[in-house]
Design a protein around this motif. Structure first.
Motif, PDB file in Angstrom:
ATOM      1  N   MET A   1      -2.541   7.688   3.374  1.00 55.64           N
ATOM      2  CA  MET A   1      -2.550   6.514   2.506  1.00 55.64           C
ATOM      3  C   MET A   1      -3.142   6.888   1.148  1.00 55.64           C
ATOM      4  SD  MET A   1      -1.022   4.447   4.457  1.00 55.64           S
ATOM      5  CE  MET A   1      -1.002   3.144   3.235  1.00 55.64           C
ATOM      6  N   THR A   2      -2.477   6.450   0.075  1.00 54.68           N
ATOM      7  CA  THR A   2      -2.927   6.782  -1.279  1.00 54.68           C
ATOM      8  C   THR A   2      -3.442   5.570  -2.050  1.00 54.68           C
ATOM      9  OG1 THR A   2      -0.655   6.597  -2.111  1.00 54.68           O
ATOM     10  CG2 THR A   2      -1.389   8.788  -1.440  1.00 54.68           C
ATOM     11  N   THR A   3      -3.205   4.362  -1.546  1.00 51.70           N
ATOM     12  CA  THR A   3      -3.773   3.155  -2.154  1.00 51.70           C
ATOM     13  C   THR A   3      -4.191   2.196  -1.038  1.00 51.70           C
ATOM     14  OG1 THR A   3      -1.678   1.918  -2.299  1.00 51.70           O
ATOM     15  CG2 THR A   3      -2.271   3.311  -4.195  1.00 51.70           C
ATOM     16  N   GLY A   4      -4.975   1.206  -1.400  1.00 53.26           N
ATOM     17  CA  GLY A   4      -5.371   0.174  -0.438  1.00 53.26           C
ATOM     18  C   GLY A   4      -6.660   0.513   0.284  1.00 53.26           C
ATOM     19  N   ASN A   5      -6.990  -0.334   1.248  1.00 53.64           N
ATOM     20  CA  ASN A   5      -8.252  -0.200   1.973  1.00 53.64           C
ATOM     21  C   ASN A   5      -8.309   1.034   2.872  1.00 53.64           C
ATOM     22  OD1 ASN A   5      -6.243  -1.685   3.462  1.00 53.64           O
ATOM     23  ND2 ASN A   5      -7.778  -1.886   5.058  1.00 53.64           N
ATOM     24  N   ALA A   6      -7.174   1.641   3.207  1.00 54.57           N
ATOM     25  CA  ALA A   6      -7.155   2.823   4.072  1.00 54.57           C
ATOM     26  C   ALA A   6      -6.933   4.117   3.267  1.00 54.57           C
ATOM     27  CB  ALA A   6      -6.070   2.662   5.138  1.00 54.57           C
ATOM     28  N   THR A   7      -7.161   4.073   1.958  1.00 55.66           N
ATOM     29  CA  THR A   7      -6.947   5.244   1.100  1.00 55.66           C
ATOM     30  C   THR A   7      -7.646   6.471   1.680  1.00 55.66           C
ATOM     31  OG1 THR A   7      -6.749   3.883  -0.885  1.00 55.66           O
ATOM     32  CG2 THR A   7      -7.311   6.187  -1.225  1.00 55.66           C
ATOM     33  N   GLY A   8      -6.879   7.574   1.750  1.00 51.59           N
ATOM     34  CA  GLY A   8      -7.411   8.837   2.250  1.00 51.59           C
ATOM     35  C   GLY A   8      -7.240   9.046   3.743  1.00 51.59           C
ATOM     36  N   LYS A   9      -6.943   7.994   4.484  1.00 49.09           N
ATOM     37  CA  LYS A   9      -6.757   8.126   5.931  1.00 49.09           C
ATOM     38  C   LYS A   9      -5.359   8.631   6.228  1.00 49.09           C
ATOM     39  CE  LYS A   9     -10.151   4.773   7.428  1.00 49.09           C
ATOM     40  NZ  LYS A   9     -10.425   3.617   8.278  1.00 49.09           N
ATOM     41  N   THR A  10      -5.247   9.473   7.265  1.00 52.33           N
ATOM     42  CA  THR A  10      -3.965  10.008   7.708  1.00 52.33           C
ATOM     43  C   THR A  10      -3.693   9.502   9.115  1.00 52.33           C
ATOM     44  OG1 THR A  10      -4.195  11.996   6.349  1.00 52.33           O
ATOM     45  CG2 THR A  10      -2.659  12.126   8.200  1.00 52.33           C
ATOM     46  N   GLY A  11      -2.438   9.098   9.347  1.00 52.53           N
ATOM     47  CA  GLY A  11      -2.049   8.629  10.671  1.00 52.53           C
ATOM     48  C   GLY A  11      -0.555   8.348  10.705  1.00 52.53           C
ATOM     49  N   TRP A  12      -0.112   7.688  11.758  1.00 53.10           N
ATOM     50  CA  TRP A  12       1.309   7.413  11.986  1.00 53.10           C
ATOM     51  C   TRP A  12       1.599   5.933  11.813  1.00 53.10           C
ATOM     52  CZ3 TRP A  12       4.784  11.284  12.997  1.00 53.10           C
ATOM     53  CH2 TRP A  12       4.247  12.542  13.297  1.00 53.10           C
ATOM     54  N   ILE A  13       2.724   5.625  11.142  1.00 55.03           N
ATOM     55  CA  ILE A  13       3.190   4.243  10.994  1.00 55.03           C
ATOM     56  C   ILE A  13       4.651   4.187  11.419  1.00 55.03           C
ATOM     57  CG2 ILE A  13       3.644   2.338   9.395  1.00 55.03           C
ATOM     58  CD1 ILE A  13       1.356   3.296   7.677  1.00 55.03           C
ATOM     59  N   ARG A  14       5.015   3.136  12.164  1.00 52.51           N
ATOM     60  CA  ARG A  14       6.411   2.962  12.569  1.00 52.51           C
ATOM     61  C   ARG A  14       7.309   2.858  11.350  1.00 52.51           C
ATOM     62  NH1 ARG A  14       5.948  -1.966  16.174  1.00 52.51           N
ATOM     63  NH2 ARG A  14       7.447  -2.664  14.628  1.00 52.51           N
ATOM     64  N   ASP A  15       8.476   3.501  11.418  1.00 50.52           N
ATOM     65  CA  ASP A  15       9.414   3.530  10.295  1.00 50.52           C
ATOM     66  C   ASP A  15       9.892   2.153   9.860  1.00 50.52           C
ATOM     67  OD1 ASP A  15       9.270   6.255  10.098  1.00 50.52           O
ATOM     68  OD2 ASP A  15      11.206   6.639  11.039  1.00 50.52           O
ATOM     69  N   ASP A  16       9.991   1.211  10.791  1.00 50.50           N
ATOM     70  CA  ASP A  16      10.491  -0.115  10.415  1.00 50.50           C
ATOM     71  C   ASP A  16       9.469  -0.916   9.602  1.00 50.50           C
ATOM     72  OD1 ASP A  16       9.026  -0.241  12.895  1.00 50.50           O
ATOM     73  OD2 ASP A  16       9.795  -2.257  13.224  1.00 50.50           O
ATOM     74  N   LEU A  17       8.274  -0.379   9.418  1.00 48.67           N
ATOM     75  CA  LEU A  17       7.234  -1.042   8.646  1.00 48.67           C
ATOM     76  C   LEU A  17       7.019  -0.390   7.284  1.00 48.67           C
ATOM     77  CD1 LEU A  17       4.646  -1.454  11.551  1.00 48.67           C
ATOM     78  CD2 LEU A  17       6.451  -3.040  10.833  1.00 48.67           C
ATOM     79  N   LEU A  18       7.826   0.656   6.989  1.00 48.10           N
ATOM     80  CA  LEU A  18       7.682   1.447   5.764  1.00 48.10           C
ATOM     81  C   LEU A  18       8.993   1.547   5.005  1.00 48.10           C
ATOM     82  CD1 LEU A  18       5.934   4.763   6.906  1.00 48.10           C
ATOM     83  CD2 LEU A  18       4.932   2.978   5.501  1.00 48.10           C
ATOM     84  N   HIS A  19       8.886   1.824   3.707  1.00 52.20           N
ATOM     85  CA  HIS A  19      10.033   2.260   2.913  1.00 52.20           C
ATOM     86  C   HIS A  19       9.664   3.635   2.391  1.00 52.20           C
ATOM     87  CE1 HIS A  19      13.472   2.167   0.206  1.00 52.20           C
ATOM     88  NE2 HIS A  19      12.669   2.793  -0.647  1.00 52.20           N
ATOM     89  N   THR A  20      10.523   4.613   2.656  1.00 53.33           N
ATOM     90  CA  THR A  20      10.282   5.961   2.155  1.00 53.33           C
ATOM     91  C   THR A  20      11.281   6.268   1.049  1.00 53.33           C
ATOM     92  OG1 THR A  20      11.742   6.990   3.770  1.00 53.33           O
ATOM     93  CG2 THR A  20       9.435   6.749   4.408  1.00 53.33           C
TER      94      THR A  20
ATOM     95  N   ASN B   1       0.850  -1.188   0.000  1.00 52.43           N
ATOM     96  CA  ASN B   1       0.000   0.000   0.000  1.00 52.43           C
ATOM     97  C   ASN B   1       0.884   1.234   0.000  1.00 52.43           C
ATOM     98  OD1 ASN B   1      -2.737  -1.150   2.154  1.00 52.43           O
ATOM     99  ND2 ASN B   1      -2.232  -1.699   0.076  1.00 52.43           N
ATOM    100  N   ARG B   2       0.536   2.215  -0.831  1.00 53.81           N
ATOM    101  CA  ARG B   2       1.346   3.423  -0.980  1.00 53.81           C
ATOM    102  C   ARG B   2       0.804   4.559  -0.126  1.00 53.81           C
ATOM    103  NH1 ARG B   2       5.233   2.875  -4.322  1.00 53.81           N
ATOM    104  NH2 ARG B   2       5.223   1.214  -5.861  1.00 53.81           N
ATOM    105  N   CYS B   3       1.724   5.496   0.179  1.00 61.36           N
ATOM    106  CA  CYS B   3       1.363   6.621   1.034  1.00 61.36           C
ATOM    107  C   CYS B   3       2.195   7.844   0.668  1.00 61.36           C
ATOM    108  CB  CYS B   3       1.575   6.266   2.505  1.00 61.36           C
ATOM    109  SG  CYS B   3       3.170   5.508   2.887  1.00 61.36           S
ATOM    110  N   SER B   4       1.791   8.992   1.193  1.00 59.45           N
ATOM    111  CA  SER B   4       2.595  10.208   1.060  1.00 59.45           C
ATOM    112  C   SER B   4       3.004  10.641   2.461  1.00 59.45           C
ATOM    113  CB  SER B   4       1.819  11.306   0.338  1.00 59.45           C
ATOM    114  OG  SER B   4       0.650  11.648   1.050  1.00 59.45           O
ATOM    115  N   GLU B   5       4.245  11.081   2.583  1.00 59.55           N
ATOM    116  CA  GLU B   5       4.802  11.456   3.886  1.00 59.55           C
ATOM    117  C   GLU B   5       4.357  12.861   4.277  1.00 59.55           C
ATOM    118  OE1 GLU B   5       9.146  10.544   3.923  1.00 59.55           O
ATOM    119  OE2 GLU B   5       8.668   9.870   1.906  1.00 59.55           O
ATOM    120  N   LYS B   6       4.008  13.025   5.553  1.00 63.23           N
ATOM    121  CA  LYS B   6       3.556  14.313   6.065  1.00 63.23           C
ATOM    122  C   LYS B   6       4.407  14.827   7.223  1.00 63.23           C
ATOM    123  CE  LYS B   6       0.089  14.219   3.295  1.00 63.23           C
ATOM    124  NZ  LYS B   6       0.083  15.060   2.120  1.00 63.23           N
ATOM    125  N   GLY B   7       5.134  13.940   7.911  1.00 65.11           N
ATOM    126  CA  GLY B   7       5.932  14.374   9.051  1.00 65.11           C
ATOM    127  C   GLY B   7       6.648  13.201   9.693  1.00 65.11           C
TER     128      GLY B   7
END
Length: 127
Positions: free
Chosen positions: A91-110, A71-77
């Motif tokens: 979030m820009t794709t997937g079931n949470a599209t449009g939702k904003t929140g925090w995800i731990r860095d070890d679970l993402l690739h930026t 699932n893809r996302c755009s970084e905000k902070g």
């Protein structure tokens, strides 16, 4: 800024700077490290099989959604809390599209992780 985030930013700078550095010296314009970092893409995607999208940068905060690998996302902070680095995303794709929140860095690739680190010995990084 965490060491991981700096390493990521450094990798992105290299990816952007390589074409600039391969141009003939007479035509290559000097580009500052800050300009390269600012020009880097700001996207991200989930690398874990699933990740909770949280209301605050904390594992004890309320979950506002769940995201899945790819699932893809755009970084905000960014924040560091409870021994983890956190990225605020929309979030820009997937079931949470449009939702904003925090995800731990070890679970993402930026995309910032693809920018190389600027080292003190490299004068071109400090112009």
């Amino acid at each position: 800024m965490s060491a991981r985030r700096i390493s990521v930013l450094s990798a992105a700078v290299a990816a952007i700077a390589l074409p600039l550095l391969s141009a003939p010296a007479a035509t290559a314009a000097p580009v500052s490290h800050a300009a390269l970092v600012a020009a880097a893409p700001k996207g991200c995607y989930v690398t874990a099989s699933s990740a909770m999208l949280r209301s605050k940068a904390s594992t004890s905060s309320t979950a506002v959604g769940i995201t899945y690998r790819g699932n893809r996302c755009s970084e905000k902070g960014y924040d560091y809390h409870g021994g983890y680095g956190w990225t605020k995303v929309t979030m820009t794709t997937g079931n949470a599209t449009g939702k904003t929140g925090w995800i731990r860095d070890d679970l993402l690739h930026t995309m910032a992780e693809d920018i190389p680190t600027c080292i003190p010995e490299d004068e071109s990084c400090h112009s």
